[in-house]
Write a protein that holds these residues in place. Sequence first.
Motif, PDB file in Angstrom:
ATOM      1  N   ASN A 173      32.855  49.617  44.473  1.00 35.82           N
ATOM      2  CA  ASN A 173      32.016  48.901  45.439  1.00 35.82           C
ATOM      3  C   ASN A 173      32.095  49.619  46.787  1.00 35.82           C
ATOM      4  O   ASN A 173      32.997  50.422  47.026  1.00 35.82           O
ATOM      5  CB  ASN A 173      32.483  47.450  45.574  1.00 35.82           C
TER       6      ASN A 173
ATOM      7  N   ARG B 234      35.558  29.199  44.248  1.00 37.51           N
ATOM      8  CA  ARG B 234      35.759  28.799  42.857  1.00 37.51           C
ATOM      9  C   ARG B 234      37.251  28.787  42.580  1.00 37.51           C
ATOM     10  O   ARG B 234      38.032  29.425  43.293  1.00 37.51           O
ATOM     11  CB  ARG B 234      35.020  29.751  41.922  1.00 37.51           C
TER      12      ARG B 234
ATOM     13  N   TYR C 278      26.060  42.279  36.493  1.00 43.55           N
ATOM     14  CA  TYR C 278      26.663  41.172  35.766  1.00 43.55           C
ATOM     15  C   TYR C 278      26.021  41.148  34.371  1.00 43.55           C
ATOM     16  O   TYR C 278      24.820  40.908  34.232  1.00 43.55           O
ATOM     17  CB  TYR C 278      26.457  39.834  36.491  1.00 43.55           C
TER      18      TYR C 278
ATOM     19  N   GLY D 162      28.003  35.488  46.042  1.00 40.44           N
ATOM     20  CA  GLY D 162      28.888  36.023  45.002  1.00 40.44           C
ATOM     21  C   GLY D 162      28.856  37.533  45.113  1.00 40.44           C
ATOM     22  O   GLY D 162      27.821  38.123  45.450  1.00 40.44           O
ATOM     23  N   GLY D 163      29.994  38.132  44.811  1.00 40.24           N
ATOM     24  CA  GLY D 163      30.147  39.567  45.024  1.00 40.24           C
ATOM     25  C   GLY D 163      29.132  40.430  44.300  1.00 40.24           C
ATOM     26  O   GLY D 163      28.627  41.405  44.864  1.00 40.24           O
ATOM     27  N   SER D 164      28.814  40.090  43.036  1.00 33.26           N
ATOM     28  CA  SER D 164      27.911  40.973  42.291  1.00 33.26           C
ATOM     29  C   SER D 164      26.522  40.975  42.908  1.00 33.26           C
ATOM     30  O   SER D 164      25.874  42.025  43.000  1.00 33.26           O
ATOM     31  CB  SER D 164      27.851  40.586  40.820  1.00 33.26           C
TER      32      SER D 164
ATOM     33  N   SER E 293      42.467  36.246  39.984  1.00 32.10           N
ATOM     34  CA  SER E 293      42.017  37.500  39.379  1.00 32.10           C
ATOM     35  C   SER E 293      40.896  38.046  40.256  1.00 32.10           C
ATOM     36  O   SER E 293      40.174  37.289  40.898  1.00 32.10           O
ATOM     37  CB  SER E 293      41.573  37.212  37.938  1.00 32.10           C
ATOM     38  N   GLU E 294      40.791  39.370  40.276  1.00 30.88           N
ATOM     39  CA  GLU E 294      39.810  39.994  41.168  1.00 30.88           C
ATOM     40  C   GLU E 294      39.593  41.402  40.629  1.00 30.88           C
ATOM     41  O   GLU E 294      40.511  42.217  40.657  1.00 30.88           O
ATOM     42  CB  GLU E 294      40.432  40.026  42.580  1.00 30.88           C
ATOM     43  N   SER E 295      38.411  41.682  40.144  1.00 32.70           N
ATOM     44  CA  SER E 295      38.214  43.009  39.548  1.00 32.70           C
ATOM     45  C   SER E 295      38.151  44.090  40.624  1.00 32.70           C
ATOM     46  O   SER E 295      38.423  45.252  40.364  1.00 32.70           O
ATOM     47  CB  SER E 295      36.946  43.036  38.721  1.00 32.70           C
ATOM     48  N   PHE E 296      37.788  43.721  41.822  1.00 30.49           N
ATOM     49  CA  PHE E 296      37.730  44.691  42.927  1.00 30.49           C
ATOM     50  C   PHE E 296      38.251  44.061  44.224  1.00 30.49           C
ATOM     51  O   PHE E 296      39.195  44.547  44.824  1.00 30.49           O
ATOM     52  CB  PHE E 296      36.283  45.197  43.109  1.00 30.49           C
ATOM     53  N   GLY E 297      37.598  42.980  44.645  1.00 28.22           N
ATOM     54  CA  GLY E 297      37.993  42.342  45.902  1.00 28.22           C
ATOM     55  C   GLY E 297      37.120  42.835  47.047  1.00 28.22           C
ATOM     56  O   GLY E 297      37.617  43.379  48.040  1.00 28.22           O
ATOM     57  N   LEU E 298      35.808  42.619  46.903  1.00 27.12           N
ATOM     58  CA  LEU E 298      34.852  43.093  47.917  1.00 27.12           C
ATOM     59  C   LEU E 298      35.163  42.511  49.300  1.00 27.12           C
ATOM     60  O   LEU E 298      35.031  43.200  50.313  1.00 27.12           O
ATOM     61  CB  LEU E 298      33.423  42.725  47.489  1.00 27.12           C
TER      62      LEU E 298
ATOM     63  N   HIS F 296      30.973  43.503  36.706  1.00 24.47           N
ATOM     64  CA  HIS F 296      31.553  43.121  38.004  1.00 24.47           C
ATOM     65  C   HIS F 296      32.898  42.414  37.910  1.00 24.47           C
ATOM     66  O   HIS F 296      33.680  42.466  38.837  1.00 24.47           O
ATOM     67  CB  HIS F 296      30.566  42.250  38.773  1.00 24.47           C
ATOM     68  N   GLY F 297      33.134  41.684  36.859  1.00 20.72           N
ATOM     69  CA  GLY F 297      34.426  40.979  36.831  1.00 20.72           C
ATOM     70  C   GLY F 297      34.425  39.877  35.813  1.00 20.72           C
ATOM     71  O   GLY F 297      34.700  40.106  34.627  1.00 20.72           O
ATOM     72  N   THR F 298      34.055  38.687  36.261  1.00 18.40           N
ATOM     73  CA  THR F 298      34.168  37.549  35.336  1.00 18.40           C
ATOM     74  C   THR F 298      33.161  37.645  34.184  1.00 18.40           C
ATOM     75  O   THR F 298      33.310  36.940  33.198  1.00 18.40           O
ATOM     76  CB  THR F 298      33.996  36.209  36.075  1.00 18.40           C
TER      77      THR F 298
END
Length: 379
Positions: free
Chosen positions: A176, A210, A92, A12-14, A283-288, A123-125
């Motif tokens: 990021n 997911r 997170y 996971g990105g975070s 949805s994507e807060s950044f998109g690492l 981070h996002g969600t």
Amino acid sequence: MKIGITCYPTYGGSGVVATELGLELAERGHEIHFISYAQPIRLTGPHPNIHYHEVEVSRYPLFDYPPYDLALATRMAEVSELYDLDLLHVHYAIPHSVSALLARQMLAAKPRGRKLPFVTTLHGTDITLVGLDRSYLPITRFSIEQSDGVTAVSSYLRERTMRELDVRNQIQVIYNFVNCDVYVHDPEAKHRAEYAPNGERILVHLSNFRPVKRVTDTIEIFDRVRKKIPAKLLLIGDGPDRSRAEWLAVQKGIHDDVLFLGKQDVIHEKLALADVLLLPSESESFGLAALEGMACRVVPIATRVGGVPEVVEHGVSGFLADVGDVDTMARYAIELLSDENRLKEMAQAARTVAQSRFCASRIIPQYEDFYRRVLERSS
Ligand code: GMT
């Protein structure tokens, strides 16, 4: 500095950002202590400045829900005292910032009360989904407001947090990052023939599979591309929607060209083989994943959501389309993969953006400054 880092240690990105941050800080001489229920997945090999402290959660028949957040708070306080940490940095918000808040209070209540500031990175969600759930919203807002410093991985996420959670403290955007020396294009493309033996184009998707990632859209896009261009699709990662994606590939009769690689430890080697990266997320807060691809000269074709437009410039370093518009995303891929010069030009533009704006060497000092300011304020 001596810094405790807590994150979700699995894929996971975070967790990836937190681990890479710890590694980069350790390289710069800081002492890093990861505190989590498992060793972060990208933490491979020993490093003199990196320590890992496992959080044990006792399971009693009475506990239908083992209290991880309490065990974490206890371990955070213990490790901070034992190793004399300067601050905690949690990635997170839920439940990590609540645990950090408890740890801070536990140490402050000791006879010679000790300060332990904590920084929360959103981070996002943790905001867009979980934090807006009524059962978590008040405590998420509270722990963010109680943090000694808050960062968000994009302006989009900062604005959304301020608007929807109505938090009153300042949130600093620290984007990021990617290590541009590790995430590089492989000019020899040694392993390319393993996946594309007949010189096919390679498309790649990297996620935790997911529902928010819309992995089946990736299959839909690839199906359209493959009808026009010989191509292979590499899917890196695993998660709840993997079997839906596998079924769709079988139904469409393209399963021989869709390669599910599962979870991979050395992502950059696989990314570096590809021409185009598909990120059709809801949805994507950044998109690492897009950034990691860009550093490897892989052109992202993504959805115009959240913080993605802060990373990818449409028509220059990648392409953006509406969520679910698989026809348009497929058209962008077909046009790009049919035009070698344009592909090279955009691949270079993607690499340049990664290097000039998101390289670890630019972003890590921003975290170091941020920590110093937090420490000054709380001393
Ligand atoms: O929300 C997730 O998908 C998980 C989350 C995580 O913790 O792995 O990912 C978020 O954080 C990443 C690292 O900062 C960002 O690159 C992702 O865009 C973000 N995901 C979403 O906003 C959906």
